[in-house]
Write a protein that holds these residues in place. Structure first.
Motif, PDB file in Angstrom:
ATOM      1  N   ASP A   1       0.827  -1.204   0.000  1.00 52.17           N
ATOM      2  CA  ASP A   1       0.000   0.000   0.000  1.00 52.17           C
ATOM      3  C   ASP A   1       0.862   1.256   0.000  1.00 52.17           C
ATOM      4  O   ASP A   1       0.560   2.243  -0.687  1.00 52.17           O
TER       5      ASP A   1
ATOM      6  N   ARG B   1       2.288   1.787  -3.449  1.00 48.67           N
ATOM      7  CA  ARG B   1       1.249   2.304  -4.359  1.00 48.67           C
ATOM      8  C   ARG B   1       0.984   3.780  -4.073  1.00 48.67           C
ATOM      9  O   ARG B   1       0.794   4.583  -4.991  1.00 48.67           O
ATOM     10  N   GLY B   2       0.969   4.132  -2.794  1.00 49.47           N
ATOM     11  CA  GLY B   2       0.727   5.515  -2.424  1.00 49.47           C
ATOM     12  C   GLY B   2       1.828   6.448  -2.898  1.00 49.47           C
ATOM     13  O   GLY B   2       1.555   7.535  -3.442  1.00 49.47           O
TER      14      GLY B   2
ATOM     15  N   ARG C   1       3.346   8.795   7.464  1.00 52.83           N
ATOM     16  CA  ARG C   1       3.366   9.604   6.242  1.00 52.83           C
ATOM     17  C   ARG C   1       4.458  10.678   6.336  1.00 52.83           C
ATOM     18  O   ARG C   1       5.165  10.939   5.357  1.00 52.83           O
TER      19      ARG C   1
ATOM     20  N   VAL D   1      -2.557  12.889  -1.006  1.00 51.02           N
ATOM     21  CA  VAL D   1      -2.604  11.677  -1.838  1.00 51.02           C
ATOM     22  C   VAL D   1      -2.271  10.454  -1.000  1.00 51.02           C
ATOM     23  O   VAL D   1      -2.956   9.426  -1.050  1.00 51.02           O
ATOM     24  N   LEU D   2      -1.219  10.562  -0.195  1.00 49.03           N
ATOM     25  CA  LEU D   2      -0.709   9.408   0.537  1.00 49.03           C
ATOM     26  C   LEU D   2      -1.664   8.930   1.622  1.00 49.03           C
ATOM     27  O   LEU D   2      -1.682   7.738   1.951  1.00 49.03           O
ATOM     28  N   LYS D   3      -2.488   9.821   2.169  1.00 50.71           N
ATOM     29  CA  LYS D   3      -3.372   9.431   3.266  1.00 50.71           C
ATOM     30  C   LYS D   3      -4.412   8.404   2.833  1.00 50.71           C
ATOM     31  O   LYS D   3      -4.986   7.698   3.672  1.00 50.71           O
ATOM     32  N   ASP D   4      -4.655   8.285   1.521  1.00 53.02           N
ATOM     33  CA  ASP D   4      -5.564   7.246   1.027  1.00 53.02           C
ATOM     34  C   ASP D   4      -4.936   5.858   1.092  1.00 53.02           C
ATOM     35  O   ASP D   4      -5.642   4.847   0.950  1.00 53.02           O
ATOM     36  N   TYR D   5      -3.628   5.800   1.298  1.00 52.28           N
ATOM     37  CA  TYR D   5      -2.906   4.525   1.318  1.00 52.28           C
ATOM     38  C   TYR D   5      -2.287   4.230   2.687  1.00 52.28           C
ATOM     39  O   TYR D   5      -2.038   3.069   3.011  1.00 52.28           O
ATOM     40  N   GLU D   6      -1.988   5.267   3.467  1.00 53.81           N
ATOM     41  CA  GLU D   6      -1.364   5.117   4.777  1.00 53.81           C
ATOM     42  C   GLU D   6      -2.075   6.056   5.755  1.00 53.81           C
ATOM     43  O   GLU D   6      -1.961   7.274   5.657  1.00 53.81           O
TER      44      GLU D   6
END
Length: 260
Positions: free
Chosen positions: A123, A126-127, A156, A145-150
């Motif tokens: 994840d 991907r982020g 983060r 953007v990254l908060k959708d994956y982590e």
């Protein structure tokens, strides 16, 4: 490969080399290294290949990273350094100890075992790949953007330390990665692999784990002792995988007790 490194402490003191984990860099260890240097060591913090300011390579294997460490030790003329590695860096120093068995004095492995780990950073990768650097204006945009994956903000923040502003050939300024993201993504399975040419390491070895971390299980300890017969295990209470960041005073105390 000639690795980038930082150092603190008296150059006349015994050298102690620190290798960071996946997605990390020498910068992550700068603050705690000052406490370690106060114990009487010349502390050398290394950027491993494909991380930080060290060169990039298509080869991200543990034998290659161990060879990088050996080259650094030879180039700096270090005699019997203490080797400390966290996570991926822990596997690197274990591989080094098995490949270059007479070139160091003690080994410290932080929250990792010499076993296979399945991929569990998919994840995050991907982020990071989802962040469009060409149009990125701020770190906050990257964080969005990254908060959708982590979901964890501190994780983060740690990951986004790898973003830096770079000057392009045309003079424009844009964000870039200090990670070789394509190679790390391609080689992520190998980062979890067992070590190669495993053989017993007779030097004193300290394994430090976080109480809340699943990386070193009680069931792993018999196998660890077969490879590191003079190993000691210290568990830091209320710490997770990032033991040194979460409990720095306890980490330095455990390290100091072992190094005496």
């Amino acid at each position: 490969m000639k690795l980038y490194f930082r150092e603190v402490g008296d150059p006349a003191n015994q050298p102690l080399i620190i290798l960071h984990g996946l997605f990390g860099s020498s910068d992550n260890w700068l603050t705690i290294s000052k406490s370690i240097a106060a114990l009487g060591y010349r502390v050398i913090m290394v950027d491993q290949r494909n991380h930080g300011q060290s060169p990039r390579s298509d080869d991200h294997s543990y034998p290659a990273m161990a060879a990088d460490l050996h080259e650094l030790i030879l180039n700096l003329g270090l005699q019997q350094p203490v080797l400390v590695g966290h996570s991926m860096g822990g596997k690197t120093v274990m591989q080094y100890a098995m490949t270059y068995p007479t070139t160091f004095s003690k080994l410290v492995v932080v929250d990792i075992a010499p076993k296979f780990y399945p991929v569990h950073h998919a994840d995050i990768l991907r982020g990071l790949s989802a962040i469009d650097l060409s149009g990125l204006k701020t770190r906050n945009e990257a964080d969005d953007v990254l908060k959708d994956y982590e979901p964890i903000p501190t994780v983060r923040q740690f990951l986004l330390k790898n973003l830096y502003r770079d000057t392009n050939a045309d003079g424009s300024v844009a964000f870039n990665w200090r990670l070789n993201l394509p190679v790390i993504t391609r080689e992520i399975h190998g980062i979890g692999d067992e070590l190669t040419d495993m053989q017993p390491v007779p030097q004193p070895t300290l394994f430090i784990r976080g109480e809340r971390s699943p990386y070193i299980l009680d069931s792993d300890w018999p196998g660890i002792l077969r490879l590191f017969p003079h190993a000691k295990l210290v568990t830091i209470a209320e710490a997770g995988h990032w033991v040194q960041a979460e409990k720095p005073a306890e980490f330095v105390a455990a390290l100091g007790e072992f190094l005496v």
